[in-house]
Write an enzyme that holds these catalytic residues in place. Structure first.
Site, PDB file in Angstrom:
ATOM      1  N   GLY A 143      13.369  -4.993  12.417  1.00 51.86           N
ATOM      2  CA  GLY A 143      14.558  -4.433  11.748  1.00 51.86           C
ATOM      3  C   GLY A 143      15.592  -5.515  11.482  1.00 51.86           C
ATOM      4  O   GLY A 143      15.429  -6.671  11.884  1.00 51.86           O
ATOM      5  N   ASP A 175      15.573  -4.352  24.020  1.00 48.92           N
ATOM      6  CA  ASP A 175      14.127  -4.122  23.926  1.00 48.92           C
ATOM      7  C   ASP A 175      13.759  -2.835  24.676  1.00 48.92           C
ATOM      8  O   ASP A 175      14.141  -2.664  25.834  1.00 48.92           O
ATOM      9  CB  ASP A 175      13.413  -5.333  24.554  1.00 48.92           C
ATOM     10  CG  ASP A 175      11.937  -5.370  24.235  1.00 48.92           C
ATOM     11  OD1 ASP A 175      11.309  -4.292  24.177  1.00 48.92           O
ATOM     12  OD2 ASP A 175      11.409  -6.482  24.046  1.00 48.92           O
ATOM     13  N   GLN A 200      12.365   6.262  16.742  1.00 50.12           N
ATOM     14  CA  GLN A 200      11.680   5.617  15.612  1.00 50.12           C
ATOM     15  C   GLN A 200      11.211   4.214  15.982  1.00 50.12           C
ATOM     16  O   GLN A 200      10.373   3.643  15.288  1.00 50.12           O
ATOM     17  CB  GLN A 200      12.643   5.483  14.411  1.00 50.12           C
ATOM     18  CG  GLN A 200      13.325   6.763  13.980  1.00 50.12           C
ATOM     19  CD  GLN A 200      12.419   7.692  13.222  1.00 50.12           C
ATOM     20  OE1 GLN A 200      11.469   7.268  12.566  1.00 50.12           O
ATOM     21  NE2 GLN A 200      12.683   8.983  13.315  1.00 50.12           N
ATOM     22  N   ALA A 246       9.333   1.087  17.197  1.00 50.57           N
ATOM     23  CA  ALA A 246       7.912   0.890  17.482  1.00 50.57           C
ATOM     24  C   ALA A 246       7.408  -0.420  16.911  1.00 50.57           C
ATOM     25  O   ALA A 246       8.031  -0.991  16.005  1.00 50.57           O
ATOM     26  CB  ALA A 246       7.088   2.032  16.868  1.00 50.57           C
ATOM     27  N   TYR A 294      -2.982   0.907  17.161  1.00 50.95           N
ATOM     28  CA  TYR A 294      -1.705   1.546  16.784  1.00 50.95           C
ATOM     29  C   TYR A 294      -1.840   3.071  16.838  1.00 50.95           C
ATOM     30  O   TYR A 294      -0.989   3.766  17.404  1.00 50.95           O
ATOM     31  CB  TYR A 294      -1.308   1.077  15.387  1.00 50.95           C
ATOM     32  CG  TYR A 294      -0.171   1.838  14.741  1.00 50.95           C
ATOM     33  CD1 TYR A 294       1.140   1.666  15.179  1.00 50.95           C
ATOM     34  CD2 TYR A 294      -0.403   2.720  13.679  1.00 50.95           C
ATOM     35  CE1 TYR A 294       2.192   2.365  14.569  1.00 50.95           C
ATOM     36  CE2 TYR A 294       0.636   3.407  13.071  1.00 50.95           C
ATOM     37  CZ  TYR A 294       1.927   3.230  13.519  1.00 50.95           C
ATOM     38  OH  TYR A 294       2.962   3.926  12.917  1.00 50.95           O
ATOM     39  N   LYS A 322       0.155   5.660  19.431  1.00 47.89           N
ATOM     40  CA  LYS A 322       0.967   6.779  18.936  1.00 47.89           C
ATOM     41  C   LYS A 322       0.444   8.107  19.498  1.00 47.89           C
ATOM     42  O   LYS A 322       1.207   8.966  19.922  1.00 47.89           O
ATOM     43  CB  LYS A 322       0.949   6.809  17.405  1.00 47.89           C
ATOM     44  CG  LYS A 322       1.780   5.715  16.762  1.00 47.89           C
ATOM     45  CD  LYS A 322       3.262   6.035  16.898  1.00 47.89           C
ATOM     46  CE  LYS A 322       4.153   4.970  16.326  1.00 47.89           C
ATOM     47  NZ  LYS A 322       5.582   5.298  16.428  1.00 47.89           N
ATOM     48  N   ASN A 342       2.167   7.780   4.697  1.00 48.35           N
ATOM     49  CA  ASN A 342       2.643   6.418   4.385  1.00 48.35           C
ATOM     50  C   ASN A 342       4.011   6.509   3.730  1.00 48.35           C
ATOM     51  O   ASN A 342       4.104   6.951   2.579  1.00 48.35           O
ATOM     52  CB  ASN A 342       1.652   5.709   3.457  1.00 48.35           C
ATOM     53  CG  ASN A 342       0.459   5.214   4.224  1.00 48.35           C
ATOM     54  OD1 ASN A 342      -0.265   6.014   4.820  1.00 48.35           O
ATOM     55  ND2 ASN A 342       0.270   3.919   4.247  1.00 48.35           N
ATOM     56  N   ILE A 372      -5.127  -6.336  -4.477  1.00 49.93           N
ATOM     57  CA  ILE A 372      -5.649  -5.017  -4.114  1.00 49.93           C
ATOM     58  C   ILE A 372      -6.736  -5.256  -3.065  1.00 49.93           C
ATOM     59  O   ILE A 372      -7.811  -5.780  -3.382  1.00 49.93           O
ATOM     60  CB  ILE A 372      -6.287  -4.300  -5.344  1.00 49.93           C
ATOM     61  CG1 ILE A 372      -5.390  -4.361  -6.590  1.00 49.93           C
ATOM     62  CG2 ILE A 372      -6.711  -2.877  -5.001  1.00 49.93           C
ATOM     63  CD1 ILE A 372      -4.164  -3.514  -6.581  1.00 49.93           C
ATOM     64  N   ARG A 375      -9.378  -4.757   5.020  1.00 48.23           N
ATOM     65  CA  ARG A 375      -8.629  -5.256   6.179  1.00 48.23           C
ATOM     66  C   ARG A 375      -9.056  -4.517   7.441  1.00 48.23           C
ATOM     67  O   ARG A 375      -9.320  -3.298   7.417  1.00 48.23           O
ATOM     68  CB  ARG A 375      -7.128  -5.036   5.985  1.00 48.23           C
ATOM     69  CG  ARG A 375      -6.551  -5.909   4.886  1.00 48.23           C
ATOM     70  CD  ARG A 375      -5.057  -5.851   4.885  1.00 48.23           C
ATOM     71  NE  ARG A 375      -4.538  -4.502   5.153  1.00 48.23           N
ATOM     72  CZ  ARG A 375      -3.275  -4.237   5.434  1.00 48.23           C
ATOM     73  NH1 ARG A 375      -2.394  -5.200   5.505  1.00 48.23           N
ATOM     74  NH2 ARG A 375      -2.868  -2.995   5.636  1.00 48.23           N
TER      75      ARG A 375
HETATM   76  P1  NAD Z   1      10.323  -0.656  10.958  1.00 48.74           P
HETATM   77  O1  NAD Z   1       9.532  -1.790  11.486  1.00 48.74           O
HETATM   78  O2  NAD Z   1      11.214  -0.881   9.792  1.00 48.74           O
HETATM   79  O3  NAD Z   1      11.172  -0.005  12.128  1.00 48.74           O
HETATM   80  C1  NAD Z   1      10.830  -0.113  13.492  1.00 48.74           C
HETATM   81  C2  NAD Z   1      12.057  -0.577  14.234  1.00 48.74           C
HETATM   82  O4  NAD Z   1      11.747  -0.652  15.634  1.00 48.74           O
HETATM   83  C3  NAD Z   1      12.522  -1.976  13.803  1.00 48.74           C
HETATM   84  O5  NAD Z   1      13.901  -1.951  13.487  1.00 48.74           O
HETATM   85  C4  NAD Z   1      12.217  -2.846  15.018  1.00 48.74           C
HETATM   86  O6  NAD Z   1      13.127  -3.944  15.132  1.00 48.74           O
HETATM   87  C5  NAD Z   1      12.326  -1.841  16.141  1.00 48.74           C
HETATM   88  N1  NAD Z   1      11.561  -2.262  17.329  1.00 48.74           N
HETATM   89  C6  NAD Z   1      10.281  -2.715  17.376  1.00 48.74           C
HETATM   90  N2  NAD Z   1       9.951  -3.041  18.634  1.00 48.74           N
HETATM   91  C7  NAD Z   1      11.036  -2.788  19.402  1.00 48.74           C
HETATM   92  C8  NAD Z   1      11.315  -2.941  20.781  1.00 48.74           C
HETATM   93  N3  NAD Z   1      10.406  -3.428  21.621  1.00 48.74           N
HETATM   94  N4  NAD Z   1      12.545  -2.605  21.229  1.00 48.74           N
HETATM   95  C9  NAD Z   1      13.510  -2.127  20.373  1.00 48.74           C
HETATM   96  N5  NAD Z   1      13.295  -1.952  19.057  1.00 48.74           N
HETATM   97  C10 NAD Z   1      12.070  -2.276  18.574  1.00 48.74           C
HETATM   98  O7  NAD Z   1       9.267   0.499  10.626  1.00 48.74           O
HETATM   99  P2  NAD Z   1       9.480   1.944   9.981  1.00 48.74           P
HETATM  100  O8  NAD Z   1       8.533   2.029   8.866  1.00 48.74           O
HETATM  101  O9  NAD Z   1      10.905   2.236   9.756  1.00 48.74           O
HETATM  102  O10 NAD Z   1       8.912   2.874  11.148  1.00 48.74           O
HETATM  103  C11 NAD Z   1       9.733   3.752  11.908  1.00 48.74           C
HETATM  104  C12 NAD Z   1       8.838   4.645  12.757  1.00 48.74           C
HETATM  105  O11 NAD Z   1       8.024   5.448  11.908  1.00 48.74           O
HETATM  106  C13 NAD Z   1       7.880   3.876  13.663  1.00 48.74           C
HETATM  107  O12 NAD Z   1       7.787   4.554  14.899  1.00 48.74           O
HETATM  108  C14 NAD Z   1       6.571   3.943  12.916  1.00 48.74           C
HETATM  109  O13 NAD Z   1       5.460   3.811  13.773  1.00 48.74           O
HETATM  110  C15 NAD Z   1       6.664   5.307  12.298  1.00 48.74           C
HETATM  111  N6  NAD Z   1       5.812   5.470  11.121  1.00 48.74           N
HETATM  112  C16 NAD Z   1       6.075   4.751   9.997  1.00 48.74           C
HETATM  113  C17 NAD Z   1       5.268   4.930   8.885  1.00 48.74           C
HETATM  114  C18 NAD Z   1       5.510   4.181   7.600  1.00 48.74           C
HETATM  115  O14 NAD Z   1       4.738   4.349   6.662  1.00 48.74           O
HETATM  116  N7  NAD Z   1       6.533   3.357   7.481  1.00 48.74           N
HETATM  117  C19 NAD Z   1       4.201   5.834   8.921  1.00 48.74           C
HETATM  118  C20 NAD Z   1       3.962   6.549  10.086  1.00 48.74           C
HETATM  119  C21 NAD Z   1       4.798   6.373  11.176  1.00 48.74           C
END
Ligand code: NAD
Length: 313
Positions: free
Chosen positions: A36, A51, A73, A75, A143, A147, A172, A202, A273
């Site tokens: 982030g 953390d 959120q 992760a 992953y 989850k 997604n 792609i 991948r």
């Molecule tokens: P993102 O990477 O932008 O956000 C995740 C945030 O968690 C980041 O700001 C990161 O700095 C923070 N983070 C990571 N490890 C950390 C730690 N150890 N301590 C504190 N903070 C920590 O990703 P996103 O796309 O915004 O995802 C948000 C949530 O949605 C996540 O839980 C992700 O698994 C879930 N998700 C996302 C998607 C997608 O398509 N983007 C799909 C399914 C689920």
């Protein structure tokens, strides 16, 4: 209400934090800025840099703030990273999550909302079908395992301690602010590259040169709406798919973004991948859609997202 948004400096968490502040709630963001960005944290939110793996720090946050709801959120979010670093993935997504859940229980937080993944948990979905919440989970990446494990902890905590939770299984997600430099987030990667006149690749579903994997792309505003409802307690105790119900191949996606930006580019064709599913499409949740209406059409969401990236190129 006072709401803790873990991962609130990230893509989805920061949009949720914005929406909560707009509704007049008080928001605390806990994030270690590993993926982030500090500038994503809304000005009116209180930002705690830390953390999730640090149990004492997490507990201190709960002791100092009387949270009504946790919106979790934060992760490790990349499937590819999880295949290379499964231990780190589990440390953040399982142990880090448990630190938050345990603090929520100890400090009597009323509600826990968890960002899970419909895009990874169900495994491959055969052509012509969509995964509803009852579809048996078949995680094939670390992953997805981390989850799903945390979902199980939430069920166990509800059973043992009565901690109420809502599990939101996102498809997604795409939209403004998604990080185009990571390995996840193909919409952001393509928007950024196409807006800067660069080539896109792609990656194959099976054979190099095919149209790529099929995904259910859901616009971030729809994901925010689901979080707001869950935070208000309207989806309590439920597992909810947050998706569009529509399958789009990587090539189709690239063509949509090209059309939105009015550009055309040469494409490179990559191999499959590790950890990638071939096809993932969710059955949208009826109850959610009764509250929110249908998902944003992909053409509209892509147009908004492409415009946002073009404005920054
Ligand atoms: P993102 O990477 O932008 O956000 C995740 C945030 O968690 C980041 O700001 C990161 O700095 C923070 N983070 C990571 N490890 C950390 C730690 N150890 N301590 C504190 N903070 C920590 O990703 P996103 O796309 O915004 O995802 C948000 C949530 O949605 C996540 O839980 C992700 O698994 C879930 N998700 C996302 C998607 C997608 O398509 N983007 C799909 C399914 C689920």
């Amino acid at each position: 209400m006072k709401i803790l948004v873990t991962g609130g400096a990230g893509f989805i968490g920061s949009h949720v934090a914005d929406a909560l502040l707009e509704e007049g709630h008080s928001v605390v963001v806990l994030d270690d800025l590993s993926s982030g960005r500090a500038e994503n944290v809304p000005e009116k939110a209180l930002f705690l840099e830390g953390d999730l793996r640090d149990a004492a720090l997490v507990d201190r946050a709960f002791a100092e703030h009387d949270f009504d709801v946790v919106c979790h959120q934060g992760a490790q979010t990349s499937v590819s990273v999880s295949t290379r670093e499964p231990v780190r993935d589990a440390e953040i997504n399982v142990i880090g999550g448990l630190n938050v859940l345990e603090a929520a229980r100890a400090h009597g937080v009323a509600r826990f909302v968890f960002a899970s993944t419909g895009g990874a948990i169900y495994g491959d979905i055969p052509e012509g079908q969509r995964a509803g919440e009852g579809w048996p989970p078949q995680p094939i990446s670390p992953y997805a395992c981390s989850k799903l494990a945390f979902e199980r902890y939430l069920a166990a905590y509800h059973h043992e301690h009565g901690t109420p939770s809502t599990i939101l299984r996102y498809a997604n997600v795409y939209g403004p602010r998604q990080d185009p430099h990571g390995e996840a987030g193909v919409v952001a990667i393509f928007c950024q590259r196409l807006a800067s006149g660069e080539k896109i690749r792609i990656n194959a579903m099976r054979e190099v040169g095919d149209a790529g994997c099929v995904r259910d792309y859901v616009y971030v505003a729809d994901v925010v709406k689901a979080n707001l409802l869950a935070i208000q307690g309207k989806l309590e105790g439920k597992v909810i798919n947050v998706g569009s119900g529509e399958g789009t191949s990587t090539l189709q996606l690239a063509e949509r973004i090209e059309a939105a930006l009015g550009v055309k580019t040469d494409k490179e064709w990559g191999t499959r991948r590790a950890g990638d599913l071939e096809r993932s499409v969710l059955e949208p949740n009826d109850e959610l859609q009764r509250h929110t209406g249908p998902a944003t059409p992909i053409a509209d969401g892509i147009r908004e997202t492409a415009r946002w990236f073009a404005g920054r190129a």
